[in-house]
Design a protein around this motif. Structure first.
Motif, PDB file in Angstrom:
ATOM      1  N   VAL A 119     -24.100  57.058 -13.870  1.00  0.00           N
ATOM      2  CA  VAL A 119     -23.862  58.114 -12.468  1.00  0.00           C
ATOM      3  C   VAL A 119     -22.929  58.969 -13.095  1.00  0.00           C
ATOM      4  CG1 VAL A 119     -23.361  58.691 -10.275  1.00  0.00           C
ATOM      5  CG2 VAL A 119     -25.056  56.764 -10.702  1.00  0.00           C
ATOM      6  N   GLY A 120     -21.649  58.546 -13.477  1.00  0.00           N
ATOM      7  CA  GLY A 120     -20.712  59.519 -13.823  1.00  0.00           C
ATOM      8  C   GLY A 120     -20.866  60.339 -14.922  1.00  0.00           C
ATOM      9  N   THR A 121     -21.477  59.795 -15.909  1.00  0.00           N
ATOM     10  CA  THR A 121     -21.879  60.684 -17.167  1.00  0.00           C
ATOM     11  C   THR A 121     -22.941  61.452 -16.811  1.00  0.00           C
ATOM     12  OG1 THR A 121     -21.474  58.806 -18.510  1.00  0.00           O
ATOM     13  CG2 THR A 121     -22.798  60.366 -19.492  1.00  0.00           C
ATOM     14  N   MET A 135     -23.613  67.311 -15.871  1.00  0.00           N
ATOM     15  CA  MET A 135     -24.447  68.619 -15.103  1.00  0.00           C
ATOM     16  C   MET A 135     -23.211  69.534 -14.550  1.00  0.00           C
ATOM     17  SD  MET A 135     -27.219  66.086 -12.703  1.00  0.00           S
ATOM     18  CE  MET A 135     -26.637  67.106 -11.229  1.00  0.00           C
ATOM     19  N   LEU A 136     -21.909  69.051 -14.383  1.00  0.00           N
ATOM     20  CA  LEU A 136     -20.925  69.642 -13.760  1.00  0.00           C
ATOM     21  C   LEU A 136     -20.522  70.662 -15.204  1.00  0.00           C
ATOM     22  CD1 LEU A 136     -19.076  67.475 -11.578  1.00  0.00           C
ATOM     23  CD2 LEU A 136     -20.447  69.682 -10.782  1.00  0.00           C
ATOM     24  N   ALA A 187     -15.625  68.535 -13.105  1.00  0.00           N
ATOM     25  CA  ALA A 187     -16.214  67.489 -14.317  1.00  0.00           C
ATOM     26  C   ALA A 187     -15.000  66.521 -14.680  1.00  0.00           C
ATOM     27  CB  ALA A 187     -16.915  68.216 -15.503  1.00  0.00           C
ATOM     28  N   GLY A 188     -13.738  66.985 -14.794  1.00  0.00           N
ATOM     29  CA  GLY A 188     -12.658  66.381 -15.078  1.00  0.00           C
ATOM     30  C   GLY A 188     -12.332  65.455 -14.133  1.00  0.00           C
ATOM     31  N   ILE A 189     -12.339  65.899 -12.974  1.00  0.00           N
ATOM     32  CA  ILE A 189     -12.213  64.858 -11.849  1.00  0.00           C
ATOM     33  C   ILE A 189     -12.904  64.068 -11.823  1.00  0.00           C
ATOM     34  CG2 ILE A 189     -11.856  64.936  -9.177  1.00  0.00           C
ATOM     35  CD1 ILE A 189     -10.636  67.766  -9.315  1.00  0.00           C
ATOM     36  N   MET A 211     -13.966  58.098 -12.694  1.00  0.00           N
ATOM     37  CA  MET A 211     -14.848  57.271 -13.457  1.00  0.00           C
ATOM     38  C   MET A 211     -14.046  56.201 -14.456  1.00  0.00           C
ATOM     39  SD  MET A 211     -18.315  58.105 -15.853  1.00  0.00           S
ATOM     40  CE  MET A 211     -17.326  58.801 -17.394  1.00  0.00           C
ATOM     41  N   VAL A 212     -13.065  57.076 -15.109  1.00  0.00           N
ATOM     42  CA  VAL A 212     -12.339  56.176 -15.929  1.00  0.00           C
ATOM     43  C   VAL A 212     -11.383  55.111 -15.161  1.00  0.00           C
ATOM     44  CG1 VAL A 212     -10.240  56.138 -17.536  1.00  0.00           C
ATOM     45  CG2 VAL A 212     -12.422  57.513 -17.771  1.00  0.00           C
ATOM     46  N   ALA A 213     -10.647  55.664 -13.989  1.00  0.00           N
ATOM     47  CA  ALA A 213      -9.926  54.934 -13.133  1.00  0.00           C
ATOM     48  C   ALA A 213     -10.656  53.624 -12.592  1.00  0.00           C
ATOM     49  CB  ALA A 213      -9.315  55.743 -11.871  1.00  0.00           C
TER      50      ALA A 213
END
Length: 108
Positions: A42-44, A49-50, A59-61, A66-68
Motif C-alpha cells: 500500500v505504501g509503495t 501515485m503521489l 510522498a516523502g511523508i 512506511m519505513v518507520a
C-alpha cells in the motif's frame, strides 16, 4: 528451528510441524509478515501515485511512515527471534493473540 523461522518463515512448519512451540512461533511470524507485506504494498502504491501527481512532500511523508513501521516490525521480529532461541514463547504486541495457524496458541 522456531528462531530461524523469523528469517525463513515457513521453516518451523516444515521441519517441526508437530511441535507446539514451533507452531506458536510460526503463527507469530505470520502475524508480523502479513502487515509488513500489506504496508509495503500500500505504501509503495500511495507513494508512486503521489509522486506521479507531483506531491513529493506528501510522498516523502508516506515513505517515512512506511519505513518507520517496517523498522518497528523488524525490531519486534528480532525480539521474538531472541525469545525463540531462548525457548520462550513471547507474543507479538497488540496482535499476538490472533490465531492464523490451527492449534498454534495451545501453549497458553
Amino acid at each position: 528451528m522456531a528462531g530461524l523461522g523469523y528469517i525463513i518463515f515457513f521453516l518451523p512448519m516444515i521441519v517441526m510441524n508437530e511441535s507446539k512451540f514451533a507452531r506458536f512461533h510460526a503463527n507469530q511470524i505470520l502475524l508480523l509478515l502479513i502487515p509488513e507485506v500489506a504496508i509495503t504494498f500500500v505504501g509503495t502504491i500511495l507513494s508512486t501515485m503521489l509522486m506521479a501527481s507531483f506531491s513529493f512532500g506528501l510522498a516523502g511523508i508516506i515513505s517515512f511512515i512506511m519505513v518507520a513501521i517496517s523498522i518497528a516490525i523488524g525490531v519486534v521480529a528480532i525480539m521474538n527471534m531472541i525469545a525463540a532461541f531462548r525457548g520462550e514463547a513471547k507474543r507479538v504486541p497488540f496482535i499476538g493473540h490472533i490465531t492464523i495457524i490451527k492449534n498454534s496458541n495451545d501453549m497458553f
